[in-house]
Design a protein around this motif. Structure first.
Motif, mmCIF file in Angstrom:
data_model
loop_
_atom_site.group_PDB
_atom_site.id
_atom_site.type_symbol
_atom_site.label_atom_id
_atom_site.label_comp_id
_atom_site.label_asym_id
_atom_site.label_seq_id
_atom_site.Cartn_x
_atom_site.Cartn_y
_atom_site.Cartn_z
ATOM 1 N N ILE B 203 41.095 40.112 33.263
ATOM 2 C CA ILE B 203 41.424 38.709 33.520
ATOM 3 C C ILE B 203 41.100 38.415 34.976
ATOM 4 C CG2 ILE B 203 43.188 38.469 31.718
ATOM 5 C CD1 ILE B 203 45.285 38.935 33.894
ATOM 6 N N GLU B 204 40.789 37.147 35.261
ATOM 7 C CA GLU B 204 40.336 36.828 36.618
ATOM 8 C C GLU B 204 40.708 35.399 36.975
ATOM 9 O OE1 GLU B 204 36.445 38.302 37.757
ATOM 10 O OE2 GLU B 204 35.955 36.322 38.559
ATOM 11 N N LEU B 205 41.122 35.211 38.207
ATOM 12 C CA LEU B 205 41.403 33.879 38.750
ATOM 13 C C LEU B 205 40.352 33.592 39.810
ATOM 14 C CD1 LEU B 205 43.372 31.446 38.853
ATOM 15 C CD2 LEU B 205 44.577 32.649 40.695
ATOM 16 N N ASN B 206 39.681 32.432 39.678
ATOM 17 C CA ASN B 206 38.574 32.061 40.551
ATOM 18 C C ASN B 206 38.870 30.766 41.277
ATOM 19 O OD1 ASN B 206 35.834 33.095 40.920
ATOM 20 N ND2 ASN B 206 35.969 33.507 38.724
ATOM 21 N N ALA B 207 38.537 30.692 42.541
ATOM 22 C CA ALA B 207 38.595 29.427 43.274
ATOM 23 C C ALA B 207 37.202 29.151 43.823
ATOM 24 C CB ALA B 207 39.599 29.516 44.409
ATOM 25 N N ALA B 215 36.126 32.671 45.699
ATOM 26 C CA ALA B 215 36.995 33.804 45.975
ATOM 27 C C ALA B 215 37.678 34.148 44.660
ATOM 28 C CB ALA B 215 38.031 33.455 47.030
ATOM 29 N N PHE B 216 37.897 35.414 44.405
ATOM 30 C CA PHE B 216 38.488 35.760 43.113
ATOM 31 C C PHE B 216 39.468 36.912 43.241
ATOM 32 C CE2 PHE B 216 36.500 39.781 42.058
ATOM 33 C CZ PHE B 216 35.375 39.791 42.858
ATOM 34 N N LEU B 217 40.353 36.959 42.260
ATOM 35 C CA LEU B 217 41.305 38.068 42.117
ATOM 36 C C LEU B 217 41.287 38.450 40.648
ATOM 37 C CD1 LEU B 217 43.637 39.845 43.241
ATOM 38 C CD2 LEU B 217 45.185 37.998 42.606
ATOM 39 N N SER B 218 41.047 39.717 40.360
ATOM 40 C CA SER B 218 40.971 40.108 38.956
ATOM 41 C C SER B 218 41.709 41.415 38.717
ATOM 42 C CB SER B 218 39.513 40.242 38.502
ATOM 43 O OG SER B 218 38.978 41.466 38.922
ATOM 44 N N ALA B 219 42.082 41.610 37.457
ATOM 45 C CA ALA B 219 42.757 42.852 37.057
ATOM 46 C C ALA B 219 42.158 43.311 35.747
ATOM 47 C CB ALA B 219 44.255 42.620 36.898
ATOM 48 N N GLN B 220 41.990 44.608 35.604
ATOM 49 C CA GLN B 220 41.474 45.133 34.330
ATOM 50 C C GLN B 220 42.254 46.377 33.918
ATOM 51 O OE1 GLN B 220 37.616 47.774 35.122
ATOM 52 N NE2 GLN B 220 37.282 45.664 35.713
#
Lengths: 271, 254
Positions: B203-207, B215-220
């Motif tokens: 899953i990933e959050l993108n701005a 810029a992004f923050l993701s977790a797998q």
């Protein structure tokens, strides 16, 4: 404490553009990752052949007043990891009474200052850069130490196994000089990716101790005493006893490196 | 000129003028299965908050709404260090009931490179005054072809007062440790400490800024064990799955 010191240095670098406000500079930060293509051997040859991997990360600030000339300042964090994993043709017996008894690491941080000349090509910059600066280097060695509880010739502990003892050196000081060729592609006015090649060499300045074999890394924290020191619960727990002498690396030789570098660059507004 | 350059560099993609191509760079922390704290006089930490870096390229396809909600990506990364280790013991070559000789070995995973192929979809979008935010979910497959190991070994004779240099060569795999028929005076691990192929969900959050910078923050999380538990029998292996958090930046080439 060491991490706190590095954080202060990085915070200072991040604040530097604000101190230069009004001087007419264009400022760009780059985060770089370098992977070693060829690196000088760190471990003494007398300890047997070992595999090595070098990689580094860097935070770098480029200040420009013209299209072509940029001034560089940055911190460069490097690790050279040394281990041994398998069989090699012609492998010699090592000077220990076990196989591959340790892995090690040379950790460095350098403050590098430099200049680079940029040629505009298509949508990017081809840059030729020269950098140099002092750094602190720390050598650590993880010993694979076997603990076995033996009473009257019988192995008592159910599941004897290795544990790790880490010896760590005090810092030695070095001077690094580097030459770099890279291409930076600006796909927006503010963000770019870069790729290139870097050659650097690091020279010993001071630190370490003088021994009969020459200058070497001084051990600051020694958890393990090769050469036959008794086990910690002697005589019932047997650590590894060395029949022959182990050698620490000599920090005085020049360390040469050839690296492939990748970077992400973010340009700030003009200062 | 910009598109000419891109077409020359990424020729096969030049024909897909409707695609978005993004490049990414990030820092990551990878949580791997860990072995228990070391035994013996010194307790060594085997917690595995392993830092790393990765670089990738993403292709985004326009849907019916022309909003580029579906993407494919490839990335390559490196994890700098781990504390995963395995301990092995078995009868040494030449052991007899009268002579209790045991071979001990330890394998340590020092670091590794990985590559990932995957697909992702934007499942929610929302805007703020400065950024377009998107939330995406997807999955893929991790490949770990290159693992950096350190292997140590020694023999112990219960009737001697010190450890012995092994007189034979030894091989280690999930069946344990045994004498090698092909070499002497060395020791090697035949299996991989991490499995070569592992599927994962991400899953990933993108701005995204108006200029196409993100810029992004993701977790797998891995969908199956990233280690072969048989290789770590008796090692108090904590956990089996791969979990990775990444944060970084992306830029749209076109």
């Amino acid at each position: 404490m060491k991490h706190l010191f590095i954080r202060h240095l990085l915070a200072g670098l991040l604040l530097l553009p604000f101190l230069l406000k009004g001087q007419g500079f264009d400022a760009a930060y780059s985060i770089r990752y370098n992977t070693g293509l060829a690196t000088s051997k760190i471990e003494p040859a007398a300890n047997g052949f070992r595999q090595q991997l070098a990689h580094s990360t860097a935070l770098e600030l480029e200040l420009r007043r013209s299209d072509h000339l940029g001034w560089l300042i940055g911190f460069y964090f490097e690790g050279i990891e040394i281990g041994k994993s398998s069989v090699f043709v012609g492998d010699a017996v090592e000077p220990f009474n076990m196989i591959h008894p340790y892995s090690s690491r040379l950790s460095s941080v350098y403050l590098r200052l430099g200049v680079q000349y940029n040629f505009r090509i298509l949508e990017g910059d081809l840059s030729l850069g020269l950098l140099a600066g002092p750094g602190a280097v720390n050598y650590s060695r993880d010993w694979n130490v076997l603990n076995i509880l033996v009473i009257e010739g019988n192995i008592i502990r159910d599941n004897p196994a290795f544990t790790t003892f880490t010896d760590e050196s005090t810092a030695t000081f070095r001077l690094q000089a580097a030459a770099r060729l890279q291409y930076t592609y600006w796909f927006t006015p503010a963000l770019a990716f870069s790729a290139g090649l870097e050659y650097n060499q690091s020279h010993y300045i001071s630190g370490g101790i003088e021994t009969l074999r020459g200058e070497r890394y001084e051990i600051k924290d020694q958890e393990f005493f090769p050469g036959g020191a008794p086990g910690r619960v002697s005589p019932l727990i047997y650590n590894i006893n060395y029949d022959r002498t182990t050698q620490m690396p000599d920090p005085s030789p020049v360390i040469h490196q050839f690296q492939f570098t990748l970077g992400l660059t973010c340009r700030l507004i003009s200062l | 000129m910009k598109y000419l350059f891109i077409s020359l560099i990424i020729l096969p993609l030049g024909v897909f003028a409707q695609l978005h191509l993004q490049i990414s760079g990030d820092f990551s922390v990878t949580f791997l299965p860990s072995t228990a704290a070391g035994r013996g006089a010194t307790v060594n930490s085997t917690s595995t908050d392993n830092s790393g870096v990765s670089f990738g390229a993403e292709l985004w396809f326009p849907g019916k709404s022309k909003k580029y909600n579906y993407g494919l990506y490839a990335r390559y990364g490196r994890v700098f260090s781990t504390r995963l280790q395995g301990n092995f013991s078995g009868p040494a070559a030449g052991a007899t009931p009268e002579s209790n000789r045991i071979i001990f070995a330890q394998t340590k995973l020092q670091g590794f490179d990985f590559s990932q192929l995957g697909a992702s979809a934007k499942i929610a979008r929302f805007s703020s005054p400065r950024f377009d935010w998107s939330f995406q979910a997807g999955g893929g497959v991790s490949f770990i072809p290159s693992q950096r190991l350190h292997v140590a070994g020694s023999e112990f004779h219960s009737d001697k007062d010190r450890l012995q240099t092994p007189g034979s060569g030894y091989e280690i795999d999930s069946n344990g440790i045994r004498e090698s028929a092909s070499f002497v005076n060395s020791i090697t691990l035949l299996d991989d400490m991490l499995l070569k192929v592992t599927p994962f969900l991400e899953i990933e959050l993108n701005a995204e800024s108006p200029g196409g910078i993100m810029a992004f923050l993701s977790a797998q999380i891995g969908l199956r064990p990233v280690v072969d538990p048989d290789l770590y029998q008796g090692n108090d292996l904590n956990g089996l799955l791969w979990f990775q958090i990444r944060t970084g930046a992306k830029g749209r080439l076109f």
